[in-house]
Design an enzyme around this catalytic site. Structure first.
Site, PDB file in Angstrom:
ATOM      1  N   ARG A  48       0.839  -1.207   0.000  1.00 33.22           N
ATOM      2  CA  ARG A  48       0.000   0.000   0.000  1.00 33.22           C
ATOM      3  C   ARG A  48       0.873   1.257   0.000  1.00 33.22           C
ATOM      4  O   ARG A  48       0.522   2.261  -0.627  1.00 33.22           O
ATOM      5  CB  ARG A  48      -0.939   0.001   1.211  1.00 33.22           C
ATOM      6  CG  ARG A  48      -2.019  -1.074   1.147  1.00 33.22           C
ATOM      7  CD  ARG A  48      -2.982  -0.952   2.306  1.00 33.22           C
ATOM      8  NE  ARG A  48      -3.752   0.284   2.229  1.00 33.22           N
ATOM      9  CZ  ARG A  48      -4.265   0.908   3.277  1.00 33.22           C
ATOM     10  NH1 ARG A  48      -4.058   0.434   4.508  1.00 33.22           N
ATOM     11  NH2 ARG A  48      -4.968   2.019   3.132  1.00 33.22           N
ATOM     12  N   CYS A  84      -0.558   6.872   8.525  1.00 36.40           N
ATOM     13  CA  CYS A  84      -0.862   5.543   7.992  1.00 36.40           C
ATOM     14  C   CYS A  84      -2.003   5.711   7.004  1.00 36.40           C
ATOM     15  O   CYS A  84      -1.985   6.621   6.185  1.00 36.40           O
ATOM     16  CB  CYS A  84      -1.205   4.578   9.119  1.00 36.40           C
ATOM     17  SG  CYS A  84      -2.508   5.179  10.237  1.00 36.40           S
TER      18      CYS A  84
END
Length: 282
Positions: free
Chosen positions: A181, A240
């Site tokens: 990711r 994040c």
């Protein structure tokens, strides 16, 4: 010196048997199923534990331009913890299923409102069961506690701050998402894949061993020094996908004796919703 941010299952069992002002909070959740954590709690939890839902108590309302888990209103969060019976001196122990991804969010939020007496159950519910702890399905009642807002020592930055930092690079950014990711691959949660330009990667799962327990402080310290070099913790911004697993890296640095980092609560899920923002991939 602050007490350890972690507590073992054996130590927790002993405290629950000998002390009264201990509040255990179940933080189990699933990003792909908002009801899964509450269902798991209802099916069995540490006796006396209350449930804290990431989508409600541990987050604020989502709007079109926020991240997926904005910070809650601090007073509303403090009130929610007081409703569980938390006082200003209560030891609050957070746990989740195993690796503390969601428990770390509660740890950070409590520190954010000035409550220092909070610890995370190392290894989560798995270690509780391994240590011989039992479960029950009874939802506890509680007399309202006195927990209130106090001096807050967990700094945050805004989207505007992050945009300025992308230009200045005055502070180091650390992305807690998985490497794929981070590279912009296999993005199934947010609208687009990628990362904030200049961010380094420290996948939060690297902080724990195969059993979900945090690695020793010395090992964590060495890993963060390898990643950050001589950058002081106060110059590190953690982010994040939505400000949850970033708290895990903040907790790991605290365990390593490197406390003082800053959270970008909106994280990638806020960043990628803004117009004309720079994005890195690969």
């Amino acid at each position: 010196m602050r007490p350890s941010a972690l507590i073992s299952a054996t130590e927790l069992r002993s405290l629950l048997a000998t002390q009264n002002d201990v509040l255990v909070v179940d933080c189990r959740y699933a990003l792909t199923d908002a009801s899964a954590g509450a269902e798991a709690y209802a099916n069995g939890h540490i006796p006396g534990a209350h449930y804290a839902d990431l989508g409600t108590l541990l987050s604020g309302p989502v709007t079109g331009m926020t991240g997926r888990h904005p910070l809650p209103d601090p007073q509303a969060f403090a009130d929610g913890m007081a409703a569980m019976g938390a006082n200003n001196d209560t030891l609050i122990v957070a746990y989740d299923a195993d690796d503390a991804m969601f428990a770390a969010r509660l740890w950070w939020l409590l520190r954010w409102i000035g409550h220092q007496n909070v610890r995370v159950l190392d290894g989560g519910l798995k270690t509780w069961l391994e240590a011989g702890g039992d479960l029950n399905t009874r939802a506890p009642s509680a007399q309202r506690g006195t927990l209130a807002l106090r001096t807050r020592d967990m700094p945050t930055v805004t989207f505007t701050d992050m945009l300025e930092n992308v230009e200045s690079r005055k502070r180091v950014m650390v992305d807690a998402r998985s490497p794929d990711r981070y590279r912009g691959e296999n993005e199934t949660i947010d609208p687009i894949g990628g990362r904030i330009p200049g961010a380094l990667n420290r996948f939060y799962k690297e902080n724990v061993d195969a059993g979900g327990r945090f690695k020793p402080a010395e090992e964590l310290r060495a890993a963060f020094h390898e990643l950050l070099g001589d950058t002081p913790p106060e110059q590190v911004i953690h982010q994040c996908g939505s400000g949850v697993s970033a708290c895990h890296n903040l907790l790991a640095m605290e365990i390593a004796g490197l406390g003082g980092g800053t959270l970008y609560p909106g994280s990638w899920s806020e960043w990628c919703r803004q117009r004309d923002v720079p994005v890195e991939r690969g």
